[in-house]
Every structure is written in C-alpha cells, then in structure tokens.
Design a protein around this motif. Structure first.
Motif, mmCIF file in Angstrom:
data_model
loop_
_atom_site.group_PDB
_atom_site.id
_atom_site.type_symbol
_atom_site.label_atom_id
_atom_site.label_comp_id
_atom_site.label_asym_id
_atom_site.label_seq_id
_atom_site.Cartn_x
_atom_site.Cartn_y
_atom_site.Cartn_z
ATOM 1 N N GLY A 180 0.819 -1.205 0.000
ATOM 2 C CA GLY A 180 0.000 0.000 0.000
ATOM 3 C C GLY A 180 0.851 1.251 0.000
ATOM 4 N N GLY A 181 2.083 1.135 0.496
ATOM 5 C CA GLY A 181 2.987 2.276 0.500
ATOM 6 C C GLY A 181 3.343 2.735 -0.895
ATOM 7 N N SER A 182 3.528 1.782 -1.814
ATOM 8 C CA SER A 182 3.854 2.163 -3.187
ATOM 9 C C SER A 182 2.719 2.990 -3.789
ATOM 10 C CB SER A 182 4.136 0.924 -4.041
ATOM 11 O OG SER A 182 2.977 0.153 -4.236
ATOM 12 N N VAL A 183 1.477 2.644 -3.444
ATOM 13 C CA VAL A 183 0.335 3.365 -4.002
ATOM 14 C C VAL A 183 0.165 4.723 -3.318
ATOM 15 C CG1 VAL A 183 -2.075 3.146 -4.675
ATOM 16 C CG2 VAL A 183 -0.701 1.104 -4.382
ATOM 17 N N ALA A 184 0.552 4.812 -2.054
ATOM 18 C CA ALA A 184 0.558 6.116 -1.389
ATOM 19 C C ALA A 184 1.474 7.077 -2.137
ATOM 20 C CB ALA A 184 1.006 5.972 0.062
ATOM 21 N N LEU A 185 2.611 6.581 -2.608
ATOM 22 C CA LEU A 185 3.526 7.421 -3.384
ATOM 23 C C LEU A 185 2.902 7.834 -4.711
ATOM 24 C CD1 LEU A 185 6.837 5.452 -2.768
ATOM 25 C CD2 LEU A 185 6.039 7.492 -1.556
ATOM 26 N N VAL A 186 2.237 6.908 -5.368
ATOM 27 C CA VAL A 186 1.554 7.222 -6.627
ATOM 28 C C VAL A 186 0.497 8.306 -6.396
ATOM 29 C CG1 VAL A 186 0.044 6.294 -8.420
ATOM 30 C CG2 VAL A 186 2.002 4.961 -7.642
ATOM 31 N N GLY A 187 -0.275 8.154 -5.316
ATOM 32 C CA GLY A 187 -1.289 9.156 -5.001
ATOM 33 C C GLY A 187 -0.677 10.521 -4.744
ATOM 34 N N ALA A 188 0.474 10.543 -4.060
ATOM 35 C CA ALA A 188 1.138 11.819 -3.783
ATOM 36 C C ALA A 188 1.599 12.482 -5.069
ATOM 37 C CB ALA A 188 2.320 11.590 -2.851
ATOM 38 N N ILE A 189 2.123 11.704 -6.006
ATOM 39 C CA ILE A 189 2.592 12.276 -7.270
ATOM 40 C C ILE A 189 1.418 12.855 -8.055
ATOM 41 C CG2 ILE A 189 3.711 11.744 -9.465
ATOM 42 C CD1 ILE A 189 5.311 9.586 -7.943
ATOM 43 N N ILE A 190 0.282 12.177 -8.024
ATOM 44 C CA ILE A 190 -0.918 12.719 -8.672
ATOM 45 C C ILE A 190 -1.297 14.050 -8.036
ATOM 46 C CG2 ILE A 190 -3.387 12.373 -9.082
ATOM 47 C CD1 ILE A 190 -2.809 9.347 -9.184
ATOM 48 N N ALA A 191 -1.364 14.081 -6.711
ATOM 49 C CA ALA A 191 -1.775 15.308 -6.017
ATOM 50 C C ALA A 191 -0.800 16.449 -6.291
ATOM 51 C CB ALA A 191 -1.892 15.034 -4.518
ATOM 52 N N ARG A 192 0.483 16.163 -6.277
ATOM 53 C CA ARG A 192 1.477 17.209 -6.508
ATOM 54 C C ARG A 192 1.433 17.706 -7.947
ATOM 55 N NH1 ARG A 192 6.760 15.642 -2.841
ATOM 56 N NH2 ARG A 192 5.598 15.185 -0.927
ATOM 57 N N GLY A 193 1.249 16.781 -8.877
ATOM 58 C CA GLY A 193 1.244 17.169 -10.283
ATOM 59 C C GLY A 193 0.007 17.927 -10.700
ATOM 60 N N THR A 194 -1.126 17.583 -10.115
ATOM 61 C CA THR A 194 -2.386 18.210 -10.500
ATOM 62 C C THR A 194 -2.725 19.429 -9.659
ATOM 63 O OG1 THR A 194 -3.704 16.827 -9.000
ATOM 64 C CG2 THR A 194 -3.291 15.957 -11.225
ATOM 65 N N GLY A 195 -2.070 19.537 -8.491
ATOM 66 C CA GLY A 195 -2.404 20.629 -7.579
ATOM 67 C C GLY A 195 -3.732 20.436 -6.889
ATOM 68 N N LYS A 196 -4.250 19.214 -6.917
ATOM 69 C CA LYS A 196 -5.535 18.907 -6.298
ATOM 70 C C LYS A 196 -5.380 17.681 -5.401
ATOM 71 C CE LYS A 196 -8.369 20.332 -10.313
ATOM 72 N NZ LYS A 196 -8.010 21.634 -10.294
ATOM 73 N N SER A 197 -6.217 17.588 -4.382
ATOM 74 C CA SER A 197 -6.237 16.363 -3.593
ATOM 75 C C SER A 197 -6.711 15.218 -4.481
ATOM 76 C CB SER A 197 -7.177 16.506 -2.397
ATOM 77 O OG SER A 197 -8.526 16.547 -2.834
ATOM 78 N N LEU A 198 -6.379 14.001 -4.085
ATOM 79 C CA LEU A 198 -6.798 12.842 -4.869
ATOM 80 C C LEU A 198 -8.320 12.794 -5.053
ATOM 81 C CD1 LEU A 198 -5.257 10.561 -6.246
ATOM 82 C CD2 LEU A 198 -5.564 9.186 -4.176
ATOM 83 N N PRO A 199 -9.126 12.995 -3.992
ATOM 84 C CA PRO A 199 -10.580 12.991 -4.198
ATOM 85 C C PRO A 199 -11.053 14.103 -5.140
ATOM 86 C CG PRO A 199 -10.064 12.697 -1.878
ATOM 87 C CD PRO A 199 -8.777 13.056 -2.569
ATOM 88 N N ASP A 200 -10.473 15.298 -5.043
ATOM 89 C CA ASP A 200 -10.910 16.401 -5.906
ATOM 90 C C ASP A 200 -10.554 16.127 -7.359
ATOM 91 O OD1 ASP A 200 -12.019 17.774 -3.803
ATOM 92 O OD2 ASP A 200 -10.355 19.196 -3.577
ATOM 93 N N PHE A 201 -9.363 15.578 -7.601
ATOM 94 C CA PHE A 201 -8.985 15.252 -8.968
ATOM 95 C C PHE A 201 -9.877 14.144 -9.519
ATOM 96 C CE2 PHE A 201 -6.124 13.050 -12.072
ATOM 97 C CZ PHE A 201 -6.035 14.091 -12.983
ATOM 98 N N ALA A 202 -10.157 13.131 -8.700
ATOM 99 C CA ALA A 202 -11.047 12.048 -9.136
ATOM 100 C C ALA A 202 -12.428 12.580 -9.478
ATOM 101 C CB ALA A 202 -11.139 10.983 -8.049
ATOM 102 N N ARG A 203 -12.939 13.464 -8.664
ATOM 103 C CA ARG A 203 -14.268 14.035 -8.914
ATOM 104 C C ARG A 203 -14.302 14.757 -10.265
ATOM 105 N NH1 ARG A 203 -14.461 16.981 -4.848
ATOM 106 N NH2 ARG A 203 -15.834 15.795 -3.462
ATOM 107 N N GLU A 204 -13.265 15.521 -10.541
ATOM 108 C CA GLU A 204 -13.246 16.347 -11.746
ATOM 109 C C GLU A 204 -13.082 15.532 -13.026
ATOM 110 O OE1 GLU A 204 -10.069 19.363 -13.830
ATOM 111 O OE2 GLU A 204 -10.398 19.601 -11.678
ATOM 112 N N VAL A 205 -12.128 14.590 -13.024
ATOM 113 C CA VAL A 205 -11.736 13.965 -14.289
ATOM 114 C C VAL A 205 -12.331 12.580 -14.514
ATOM 115 C CG1 VAL A 205 -9.575 15.251 -14.266
ATOM 116 C CG2 VAL A 205 -9.608 12.899 -13.375
#
Length: 350
Positions: A180-205
């Motif tokens: 699960g740690g590897s996926v936590a890193l993936v989630g962090a990269i998404i949040a940092r790259g998009t400038g949105k929290s994971l839930p907010d980015f998921a909601r939008e796209v």
C-alpha cells in the motif's frame, strides 16, 4: 433481504433470472457467504444483480447490519488501488505527472538524503505502479496490528519518508511485494502534479464525467486520502468504471483516459506468489469461459473482505462484488466462485 430486480442505473434488458437463481441457490446452500452485493453486466446490459443485508464496516469502523441497495456506499478497500492507476493514466495523458520510467525518489525533493542513495536512484515511478520497488514491506499481518506496514505508515509522522526509507531487499523490478505504501507514493505524485487532492482530482476527471455523484474517500490523521484503500462507491458506480475500461477509455463519446494507458495497465509486468500476473495496480489471470470453449484473460482489482472489480474484455463482461469477510484468509473464495462458476459459466455467447 435479496433483490432480483435490476437497478435503473444501467440498461437491464440482459438481466438473466436463471443466473440469479443459481446465485441465490449458492447462498442458501452456504457455499457463498458474507455477500453484500453482486452486480454484473455484459455489453452494458445488467445480467445479474443481487443485494443483501450484512454486517459491514467503513475502513475498520463498525457500521452494524446494513441493508444494501444500489445507493449504498461500500468500501472498495484495495480496489481503490486500481482506481488510482486509472487516475494516474488520466493525469499522464494531460502531462501533469511524470512517465513511469521517471525516477521515483526525485519526485520527493524534500528527501535529498534518500535521493543521494544510488540504490534508491534506480527505483522508478513504474516500479511503484507495479509494486516492484524492491523495498521491505509487510501487509501479511492483520490490519489491526500496528506492525502491519500500511498501518505503520498511517501512524508515521511522515508517511512518504516512511515508505521511501524502507530497506531495499531486492533489485527494483525483479520481485512483486504487495505494498500500500507504493500506491501512497503514486497518489502523492498525482496530487502534486495536479495541484488537487486525490478525491478532488477524481471528482473532476473521472467521477463527474461518468455521472458518479456520491463517493467517500477515507483519510488518515494527517488528512491525506488513502490511495491504497480508502475509496467508497456504490456498486453501480464502480461498475461504470469497469465499463469505461471495457470501452477502452471512452464514455458517451468522450475520451476519459487513453487506450494506451489501459493496455499498458493490463499488460503483466511481474508475477505474484499466487501465480497471477500483475500490471499497473491490476491483477491479471485467465478463467474458463464455456461460451468460448477456452479460458479467456481477465483483469481485476482485489480488496480486503472480498471486494472485487472483475473484467473480461473478450466477453465484454464487468462484475462488481462487495462482501463483508474483512481480514479473513479465505475471503477470496466466495467472489472467485461467483465469477467463475456463476457469471462466466452461465453467460451465452451472442
């Protein structure tokens, strides 16, 4: 409580009462246990839909007995990981996150000491997406045990340092270690790259384009949404995500994610100890499909307690299974029997 009446959320002209009777017979015989929801569709038509009552929980918090229906949010547990893979693909298509071959630790510049380690410098984002970091990680312990690595990560002062600082025990890319740690890193990269929290980015796209209006994403004490296990969706909404993948990333004529990302995610990158293939946060295998006369490949997200999103592209079948057998070693038995012995064994080839 059981229901054979299909939801209006999906086309229902393919609903098959005979398959439903076989499911109910399996439940009544005691062979299929702890089921909450079964929902399956072929070519967009529901062929099987069943709701029951059962004891449930939300990310470990007891909910008591719940009467499930098409509007009930349910833990996906680690099926969340597969949704995060899809979100990474969407972000990559938009140029917001680095490609899989990019170095992983470099995406976390706040840890220069870790970046300076030559062994860690070889680890890529793709290794995180395929759980082949080569780092020590133990989720074989119960999730009630603070020594379980995912729980320890949630309790750590800095979740990302906790993951990136694990001892290296294998060459990156050479060995699958469930993490699960590897996926936590993936989630962090998404949040940092998009400038949105994971839930907010998921909601939008993803969620809004698919008409998914209700969801919940559990977060740790630091407020970070759990990329590994925190998402809750209704069964019809998770089925929509499965159907999006079967449609190769298109929904109502709109491109949600590239076909290239889906194909790469479903391509086996490594084998698991159970003999399954593993792609970019998706399990891969094959199963008998009598309508075709030979086994056909499937792809799936698996979650603690018996949560499943199964896909068989050759048959155009998507299936969602929710269950309440959390933390049990044999939680895989019931969903696997439903998938193989009821859904795949009983659909007719068009």
């Amino acid at each position: 409580m059981t229901s054979a009446a299909p939801s209006t959320a999906t086309k229902t002209q393919g609903f098959d009462p005979a398959i439903h009777r076989k499911l109910v017979a399996g439940i009544e015989s005691g062979l299929l246990r702890d089921l909450h929801v079964v929902l399956a569709a072929r070519s967009g038509d529901v062929i099987l839909e069943h709701y029951a009552e059962g004891i449930d929980e939300a990310w470990g918090r007891p909910l008591g007995k719940v009467a499930f229906d098409a509007d009930t949010l349910h833990d996906l547990r680690s099926v969340t990981k597969s949704v995060v893979s899809l979100l990474y693909g969407i972000a990559l298509d938009r140029g917001l996150v680095p490609p899989p071959e990019a170095p992983l630790v470099a995406q976390f510049p706040e840890y220069p000491d870790l970046a300076a380690d030559p062994a860690r410098a070889k680890i890529t984002v793709g290794h995180a997406l395929t759980m082949t970091l080569g780092m020590e990680w133990d989720e074989n312990r119960p999730y009630s045990d603070p020594l379980n690595s995912e729980i320890a990560m949630e309790l750590a002062a800095d979740r990302y340092r906790f993951v990136l600082d694990r001892p290296i025990i294998a060459e990156p890319g050479s060995r699958w270690i469930y993490s699960g740690g590897s996926v936590a890193l993936v989630g962090a990269i998404i949040a940092r790259g998009t400038g949105k929290s994971l839930p907010d980015f998921a909601r939008e796209v993803l969620f809004a384009p698919l008409g998914i209006e209700r969801f919940y994403w559990s977060a740790g004490k630091d407020g970070v949404a759990s990329a590994a296990s925190g998402l809750r969706l209704t069964a019809p909404d998770l089925l929509k995500i499965g159907q999006l993948l079967l449609r190769k990333g298109l929904w109502d004529g709109q491109r949600i994610v590239s076909q290239d990302w889906i194909e790469a995610s479903f391509a086996p990158a490594v084998s698991t100890p159970d003999g399954l293939g593993y792609g970019r946060l998706w399990f891969i295998g094959d199963a008998p499909a009598p309508a075709f006369g030979a086994p056909k490949p499937w792809h799936a997200g698996f979650g603690n307690g018996g949560q499943r999103l199964w896909l068989m592209p050759d048959a155009d079948i998507a299936a969602v299974i929710y269950a309440g057998k959390y933390n049990a070693w044999d939680a895989w038995v019931t969903p696997t029997r439903i998938w193989r012995e009821i859904i795949l064994a009983n659909f007719l080839r068009a």
